[in-house]
Design an enzyme around this catalytic site. Sequence first.
Site, mmCIF file in Angstrom:
data_model
loop_
_atom_site.group_PDB
_atom_site.id
_atom_site.type_symbol
_atom_site.label_atom_id
_atom_site.label_comp_id
_atom_site.label_asym_id
_atom_site.label_seq_id
_atom_site.Cartn_x
_atom_site.Cartn_y
_atom_site.Cartn_z
ATOM 1 N N TYR A 41 21.470 12.698 -34.358
ATOM 2 C CA TYR A 41 20.987 12.523 -35.732
ATOM 3 C C TYR A 41 19.465 12.654 -35.824
ATOM 4 O O TYR A 41 18.927 12.829 -36.917
ATOM 5 C CB TYR A 41 21.383 11.153 -36.296
ATOM 6 N N HIS A 99 29.854 10.468 -28.078
ATOM 7 C CA HIS A 99 29.944 11.033 -29.427
ATOM 8 C C HIS A 99 31.102 12.031 -29.552
ATOM 9 O O HIS A 99 31.835 12.024 -30.547
ATOM 10 C CB HIS A 99 28.620 11.713 -29.789
#
Length: 269
Positions: A41, A99
Amino acid sequence: MTTAIPNPGLGTFRLKGEDLKSAVTEALDLGYRHIDTAQIYENEAEIGDLLATSGVDRSELFITTKVWYTNLTRDAFIPSVRESLAKLKTDYVDLLLIHWPSPDDEVPMEEYISQLLEARQLGLARNIGISNFTIEQMQRAIHIAGEGEILTNQVEVHPFLQNNAVVEFCQRNNIVVTGFMPLAVGKVLEDKTLARIAEQRSASIPEVVIAWLKHREIVVIPSSTKRAHLASNLECVDLVLSENEISEIETLDRDERIADPDFAPIWDR
């Protein structure tokens, strides 16, 4: 595994700059304590600065971050986690996730799950989990890590992708389901069934969706920069849907997946 993940949390995917500052500041002021981020991110450092100056004690916060798939090798994993902690200005995260499973098993799962366990053993993470894992991949991860070691699988869940097989497998195996994109990036606002239920309940459509997800015992991490929306996500905890309303929402499932990159695994149907 007894650790409770605060529900709801604040998702920060795609949030940076003033949008991120507004979201985190308003969320903390309203009482949110669960902040979800990830290496990819590229906002961990900004979040670290915001949390450090928020006045909220670290012991009250529940911070989640995720290791990107390019950092899954034995050489890269722990250094990448330490870098995340430095950016977040904390000695540990409350929850550390893989992730995405390694695309095409380029990195053996035994290698990165063992590194995930190592990160917890080193005190870099209080709890560990996974994200975007299929049932078969969860079975392998449980075999490697041991039963009861994986706190959560964070997966896409919303009325148009109800992900029933994965949710049921997780719950049978005492793995908390954390649902990302719970509002289907705003698509729920266009649905007539949800609009009708919301109107009958004098509630907003997001409140109805979050109430439905809570009925399913799914932790949600919606993303919003607006105080009113953040507040409503907290307030809907008292909204209990009827069996008929739940059945109506169940009919909306159309396997509409939003997060489906080219490196994704072959999804369960």
